[in-house]
Design a protein around this motif. Structure first.
Motif, PDB file in Angstrom:
ATOM      1  N   GLY A  75       4.698  -1.352   2.794  1.00 55.09           N
ATOM      2  CA  GLY A  75       4.373   0.420   1.882  1.00 55.09           C
ATOM      3  C   GLY A  75       5.347   1.192   2.226  1.00 55.09           C
ATOM      4  O   GLY A  75       5.538   1.376   3.106  1.00 55.09           O
ATOM      5  N   ASP A  76       4.630   2.142   1.853  1.00 52.51           N
ATOM      6  CA  ASP A  76       5.360   4.084   1.842  1.00 52.51           C
ATOM      7  C   ASP A  76       3.653   3.773   3.112  1.00 52.51           C
ATOM      8  O   ASP A  76       2.870   4.568   2.394  1.00 52.51           O
ATOM      9  CB  ASP A  76       5.121   4.503   0.798  1.00 52.51           C
ATOM     10  CG  ASP A  76       5.213   6.047   0.659  1.00 52.51           C
ATOM     11  OD1 ASP A  76       5.368   6.521   1.634  1.00 52.51           O
ATOM     12  OD2 ASP A  76       6.023   6.626  -0.002  1.00 52.51           O
ATOM     13  N   LEU A  77       3.717   4.498   4.361  1.00 51.43           N
ATOM     14  CA  LEU A  77       2.604   4.724   5.105  1.00 51.43           C
ATOM     15  C   LEU A  77       2.858   6.324   5.118  1.00 51.43           C
ATOM     16  O   LEU A  77       1.839   6.265   5.655  1.00 51.43           O
ATOM     17  CB  LEU A  77       2.902   4.055   6.040  1.00 51.43           C
ATOM     18  CG  LEU A  77       2.781   2.160   6.322  1.00 51.43           C
ATOM     19  CD1 LEU A  77       2.443   1.388   7.669  1.00 51.43           C
ATOM     20  CD2 LEU A  77       1.721   1.883   4.936  1.00 51.43           C
ATOM     21  N   ASN A  78       3.569   6.642   4.564  1.00 47.13           N
ATOM     22  CA  ASN A  78       4.292   8.068   4.917  1.00 47.13           C
ATOM     23  C   ASN A  78       3.670   8.541   6.334  1.00 47.13           C
ATOM     24  O   ASN A  78       3.602   9.725   6.823  1.00 47.13           O
ATOM     25  CB  ASN A  78       2.912   9.340   3.542  1.00 47.13           C
ATOM     26  CG  ASN A  78       3.629   9.351   2.434  1.00 47.13           C
ATOM     27  OD1 ASN A  78       4.802  10.035   2.456  1.00 47.13           O
ATOM     28  ND2 ASN A  78       2.736   9.437   1.842  1.00 47.13           N
ATOM     29  N   ALA A  79       4.475   7.767   6.968  1.00 46.41           N
ATOM     30  CA  ALA A  79       4.089   7.889   8.670  1.00 46.41           C
ATOM     31  C   ALA A  79       5.412   7.097   9.368  1.00 46.41           C
ATOM     32  O   ALA A  79       5.614   6.041   8.791  1.00 46.41           O
ATOM     33  CB  ALA A  79       2.722   6.790   9.342  1.00 46.41           C
ATOM     34  N   THR A  80       6.141   7.098  10.590  1.00 49.29           N
ATOM     35  CA  THR A  80       6.528   6.997  11.377  1.00 49.29           C
ATOM     36  C   THR A  80       6.626   5.900  12.416  1.00 49.29           C
ATOM     37  O   THR A  80       6.106   6.134  13.009  1.00 49.29           O
ATOM     38  CB  THR A  80       8.024   8.445  12.153  1.00 49.29           C
ATOM     39  OG1 THR A  80       6.742   8.654  12.758  1.00 49.29           O
ATOM     40  CG2 THR A  80       8.402   9.612  11.071  1.00 49.29           C
ATOM     41  N   PRO A  81       7.817   5.478  12.346  1.00 52.26           N
ATOM     42  CA  PRO A  81       7.562   4.113  13.776  1.00 52.26           C
ATOM     43  C   PRO A  81       6.044   4.600  14.577  1.00 52.26           C
ATOM     44  O   PRO A  81       7.246   5.720  15.099  1.00 52.26           O
ATOM     45  CB  PRO A  81       8.380   3.641  14.039  1.00 52.26           C
ATOM     46  CG  PRO A  81       9.725   4.658  12.872  1.00 52.26           C
ATOM     47  CD  PRO A  81       9.271   4.960  11.915  1.00 52.26           C
ATOM     48  N   GLY A  82       5.990   4.142  15.677  1.00 53.57           N
ATOM     49  CA  GLY A  82       4.729   5.159  16.670  1.00 53.57           C
ATOM     50  C   GLY A  82       4.124   6.371  16.545  1.00 53.57           C
ATOM     51  O   GLY A  82       3.106   6.761  17.601  1.00 53.57           O
ATOM     52  N   THR A  95       0.949  -1.229  -0.624  1.00 55.02           N
ATOM     53  CA  THR A  95      -0.090   0.156   0.182  1.00 55.02           C
ATOM     54  C   THR A  95       0.552   1.353  -0.151  1.00 55.02           C
ATOM     55  O   THR A  95       1.693   0.946   0.913  1.00 55.02           O
ATOM     56  CB  THR A  95      -0.771  -0.024   1.454  1.00 55.02           C
ATOM     57  OG1 THR A  95      -1.443   1.125   1.017  1.00 55.02           O
ATOM     58  CG2 THR A  95      -0.051   0.200   2.493  1.00 55.02           C
ATOM     59  N   HIS A  96       0.320   2.752  -0.336  1.00 53.99           N
ATOM     60  CA  HIS A  96       0.750   3.749  -0.232  1.00 53.99           C
ATOM     61  C   HIS A  96      -0.128   4.901   0.457  1.00 53.99           C
ATOM     62  O   HIS A  96      -1.398   4.846  -0.291  1.00 53.99           O
ATOM     63  CB  HIS A  96       1.241   4.594  -1.747  1.00 53.99           C
ATOM     64  CG  HIS A  96       1.885   5.410  -1.744  1.00 53.99           C
ATOM     65  ND1 HIS A  96       2.078   5.870  -2.851  1.00 53.99           N
ATOM     66  CD2 HIS A  96       2.561   6.146  -0.326  1.00 53.99           C
ATOM     67  CE1 HIS A  96       3.145   6.833  -3.253  1.00 53.99           C
ATOM     68  NE2 HIS A  96       3.368   7.066  -1.516  1.00 53.99           N
ATOM     69  N   TYR A  97       0.465   5.078   1.091  1.00 55.01           N
ATOM     70  CA  TYR A  97      -1.197   5.868   2.284  1.00 55.01           C
ATOM     71  C   TYR A  97      -0.424   7.332   2.477  1.00 55.01           C
ATOM     72  O   TYR A  97       0.286   7.244   1.313  1.00 55.01           O
ATOM     73  CB  TYR A  97      -0.413   6.000   3.700  1.00 55.01           C
ATOM     74  CG  TYR A  97      -0.824   4.261   4.821  1.00 55.01           C
ATOM     75  CD1 TYR A  97      -1.587   3.637   3.972  1.00 55.01           C
ATOM     76  CD2 TYR A  97      -0.751   5.314   5.800  1.00 55.01           C
ATOM     77  CE1 TYR A  97      -1.719   2.817   4.882  1.00 55.01           C
ATOM     78  CE2 TYR A  97      -1.114   4.187   6.744  1.00 55.01           C
ATOM     79  CZ  TYR A  97      -1.790   2.411   6.398  1.00 55.01           C
ATOM     80  OH  TYR A  97      -1.896   1.165   6.752  1.00 55.01           O
ATOM     81  N   ASP A  98      -1.790   7.895   1.839  1.00 54.22           N
ATOM     82  CA  ASP A  98      -1.905   9.514   1.404  1.00 54.22           C
ATOM     83  C   ASP A  98      -0.860  10.481   2.542  1.00 54.22           C
ATOM     84  O   ASP A  98      -0.710  10.335   3.819  1.00 54.22           O
ATOM     85  CB  ASP A  98      -2.710  10.445   1.432  1.00 54.22           C
ATOM     86  CG  ASP A  98      -2.826  11.660   1.050  1.00 54.22           C
ATOM     87  OD1 ASP A  98      -3.061  11.892  -0.460  1.00 54.22           O
ATOM     88  OD2 ASP A  98      -3.235  13.019   2.248  1.00 54.22           O
ATOM     89  N   HIS A  99      -0.003  11.018   1.649  1.00 58.57           N
ATOM     90  CA  HIS A  99       1.285  12.172   2.335  1.00 58.57           C
ATOM     91  C   HIS A  99       0.850  12.911   2.599  1.00 58.57           C
ATOM     92  O   HIS A  99       1.343  13.549   3.964  1.00 58.57           O
ATOM     93  CB  HIS A  99       2.004  12.659   1.201  1.00 58.57           C
ATOM     94  CG  HIS A  99       1.233  13.654  -0.018  1.00 58.57           C
ATOM     95  ND1 HIS A  99       0.033  13.789  -0.736  1.00 58.57           N
ATOM     96  CD2 HIS A  99       1.063  14.985  -0.313  1.00 58.57           C
ATOM     97  CE1 HIS A  99       0.079  14.335  -1.439  1.00 58.57           C
ATOM     98  NE2 HIS A  99       0.575  15.479  -0.724  1.00 58.57           N
ATOM     99  N   ALA A 100      -0.542  14.037   3.411  1.00 60.65           N
ATOM    100  CA  ALA A 100      -0.854  14.900   3.792  1.00 60.65           C
ATOM    101  C   ALA A 100      -2.349  14.795   4.425  1.00 60.65           C
ATOM    102  O   ALA A 100      -2.350  15.916   5.606  1.00 60.65           O
ATOM    103  CB  ALA A 100      -1.444  16.019   2.579  1.00 60.65           C
ATOM    104  N   GLY A 101      -3.096  13.869   4.287  1.00 63.77           N
ATOM    105  CA  GLY A 101      -4.123  13.497   5.685  1.00 63.77           C
ATOM    106  C   GLY A 101      -3.710  12.952   6.345  1.00 63.77           C
ATOM    107  O   GLY A 101      -3.494  11.781   6.950  1.00 63.77           O
TER     108      GLY A 101
END
Length: 250
Positions: free
Chosen positions: A168-175, A137-143
């Motif tokens: 995938g690229d979740l556009n989110a960091t661990p935690g 998957t690839h999550y949104d970069h802004a929402g």
């Protein structure tokens, strides 16, 4: 015999981006070489536009490459494809779902997302009959809300008895909230924090944010996991580093 599977996730950067000396035509051979060097049996790619998909299909003959375009559920727009190396694992089934309140509606945009986002869900069967699930998957970069809601969707879709791998690229960091939503649902991130970042915006930095992830449920035991910093022929293959893990079924 206990089954092991090496998997990887890699945002290859879309070919429409105005990247100058790092544009797709210049680096595509290095991108393919970086994929080969991962030595993975299953690879999830993000930001794959139709021309990139065509190149990869030619460059990796014999591999099964599945996943639909996010714009129309067919060929148009970015794909989050799953590549399966020829061998003991075969694609049993696959489908593309949209990260929105209407997951079966092609082109739908979820919550506060800026773009249409998708997940490719694949069922794989081993030659011995073992079945597993892979979600790329690839999550949104802004929402911000969209990322959390996307995690809730992925958690629900993978809440089955299958051994699942979510990457995938979740556009989110661990935690962060999107990752916490997945881990609270029983998935765990297999890549140690010591491996550093995965996005680098064509700088080659290794200490920026890690937003590319591989998560598994309790059916899997990680053997090793890393962020790859390989530069084929000295060239950066993307604006992200690929993330790779060897997993063992328990």
């Amino acid at each position: 015999m206990t089954l092991q599977l090496r998997v990887a996730t890699f945002n290859i950067r879309n070919s429409s981006a105005p990247d100058g000396d790092d544009s797709w035509p210049v680096r595509r051979e290095s991108t393919a070489a970086a994929i080969e060097a991962l030595d993975a049996g299953v690879v999830g790619l993000q930001e794959v536009l139709p021309d990139q998909l065509e190149y990869l299909q030619q460059r990796f003959p014999g591999w099964e490459i599945v996943g639909e375009g996010r714009d129309d559920g067919g060929h148009e727009g970015e794909h989050s494809v799953v590549m399966v190396r020829p061998g003991d694992w075969q694609v049993e089934s696959h489908e593309t779902r949209w990260l929105s309140a209407e997951p079966s509606t092609p082109g739908s945009v979820g919550w506060d997302a800026h773009l249409t986002r998708i997940a490719t869900l694949v069922r794989l069967r081993h030659a011995d009959g073992t079945e597993i699930g892979v979600a790329n998957t690839h999550y949104d970069h802004a929402g911000e809300k969209a990322r959390v809601e996307s995690s809730r969707l992925l958690a629900a879709w993978t809440a089955t008895e299958l051994p699942w791998i979510v990457m995938g690229d979740l556009n989110a960091t661990p935690g962060s909230p999107p990752l916490k939503t997945l881990t609270e649902a029983g998935l765990r991130d297999v890549v140690p924090a010591s491996e550093g970042g995965s996005e680098h915006s064509f700088t080659g930095a290794t200490d920026r944010d890690r937003i590319d992830h591989i998560l598994v449920n309790d059916a899997w035991q990680p053997v090793e996991a890393a962020v790859s910093h390989y530069r084929p022929a000295g060239r950066l293959p993307s604006d992200h580093w690929p993330v790779v893990a060897t997993l063992r079924l328990v």
